[in-house]
Design an enzyme around this catalytic site. Sequence first.
Site, PDB file in Angstrom:
ATOM      1  N   GLU A  97      -7.098  -2.724 -10.224  1.00  0.00           N
ATOM      2  CA  GLU A  97      -6.542  -3.248  -8.972  1.00  0.00           C
ATOM      3  C   GLU A  97      -7.057  -4.660  -8.686  1.00  0.00           C
ATOM      4  OE1 GLU A  97      -6.895  -0.784  -5.493  1.00  0.00           O
ATOM      5  OE2 GLU A  97      -6.749   1.048  -6.665  1.00  0.00           O
ATOM      6  N   LEU A 132      -4.114   2.875   6.001  1.00  0.00           N
ATOM      7  CA  LEU A 132      -3.697   4.272   5.926  1.00  0.00           C
ATOM      8  C   LEU A 132      -2.668   4.680   6.965  1.00  0.00           C
ATOM      9  CD1 LEU A 132      -7.181   5.929   5.241  1.00  0.00           C
ATOM     10  CD2 LEU A 132      -5.458   5.159   3.598  1.00  0.00           C
ATOM     11  N   LYS A 133      -2.257   3.761   7.812  1.00  0.00           N
ATOM     12  CA  LYS A 133      -1.312   4.103   8.867  1.00  0.00           C
ATOM     13  C   LYS A 133       0.126   3.755   8.460  1.00  0.00           C
ATOM     14  CE  LYS A 133      -4.408   5.571  11.777  1.00  0.00           C
ATOM     15  NZ  LYS A 133      -4.463   7.003  12.148  1.00  0.00           N
ATOM     16  N   ASP A 173       4.719   4.656   0.093  1.00  0.00           N
ATOM     17  CA  ASP A 173       4.714   4.454  -1.360  1.00  0.00           C
ATOM     18  C   ASP A 173       6.111   4.542  -1.972  1.00  0.00           C
ATOM     19  OD1 ASP A 173       1.913   4.390  -1.095  1.00  0.00           O
ATOM     20  OD2 ASP A 173       1.754   6.548  -1.423  1.00  0.00           O
ATOM     21  N   HIS A 203      -1.327   0.811  -4.668  1.00  0.00           N
ATOM     22  CA  HIS A 203      -1.583   2.250  -4.644  1.00  0.00           C
ATOM     23  C   HIS A 203      -2.289   2.648  -5.937  1.00  0.00           C
ATOM     24  CE1 HIS A 203      -0.942   6.435  -3.522  1.00  0.00           C
ATOM     25  NE2 HIS A 203      -0.544   6.655  -4.761  1.00  0.00           N
ATOM     26  N   GLY A 259     -12.683  -2.115   3.248  1.00  0.00           N
ATOM     27  CA  GLY A 259     -12.263  -3.489   3.003  1.00  0.00           C
ATOM     28  C   GLY A 259     -12.582  -4.008   1.618  1.00  0.00           C
ATOM     29  N   ASN A 272       1.840  -3.505  -0.932  1.00  0.00           N
ATOM     30  CA  ASN A 272       0.726  -2.567  -0.934  1.00  0.00           C
ATOM     31  C   ASN A 272       0.306  -2.312  -2.376  1.00  0.00           C
ATOM     32  OD1 ASN A 272      -1.068  -0.498   0.214  1.00  0.00           O
ATOM     33  ND2 ASN A 272       0.300   0.975  -0.747  1.00  0.00           N
TER      34      ASN A 272
END
Length: 217
Positions: free
Chosen positions: A185, A98-99, A156, A115, A20, A113
């Site tokens: 990020e 990750l799902k 992605d 990456h 998290g 998202n």
Amino acid sequence: MSDAPSDNKLRVAVLISGGGTTLKNLLEKIAARGLPIEVALVVSSSATAAGLQFAAEAGIPSEVLLAKNFADTGAFSTAIFDACRVAGVELVVMGGFLKHVLVPRDFEFRVINIHPSLIPAFCGTGFYGAKVHQAALDFGVKVSGCTVHVVDDHYDHGPIIAQRVVPVESADTTVTLAARVFEAECELYPEVLTAFAEGRVTIAGRHVRVQPGGLPR
């Protein structure tokens, strides 16, 4: 879907699977800079995700949805987005989730998202965490970075919203490179979220335009 609250903050759900750290960064930015979003829900794909504690400490409702408890990816995805609808979520923010999910029509272009590479390099199935940075080092690239992109039904793959470049040093390890990328990020994701909250993001096919505005610094 519920209307946004009167203070006009963008209601988001944050999807997590582990530590998290992205959620923690966003909560810190909200507190320190007035990032114009409200984390209305945290959804975890793991009951032991450390990030659930950040949600609890901030008083944010959370749900644990385990993929193994559903018949298939479609049913798993439906449960996630049903929870988002109930919470009145306007944007779904993946933070180390990750799902695989399938994005329903009413959330098209409203799931994003981040990456830890410069997509389309070192991305897709199997590229997550340290594996991304090891691949970059093995390939010998001179720069890496991070990408915020729209989520579609493939890993992605959705339209790129924004990217930030960091140098790759000759002495880098996966640990040092990961730290440098994560620092980027921590700035880029809040900037993109601010742009969404201020209505400055336009998506047409694979092309995304972010109009200039008051990005937090």
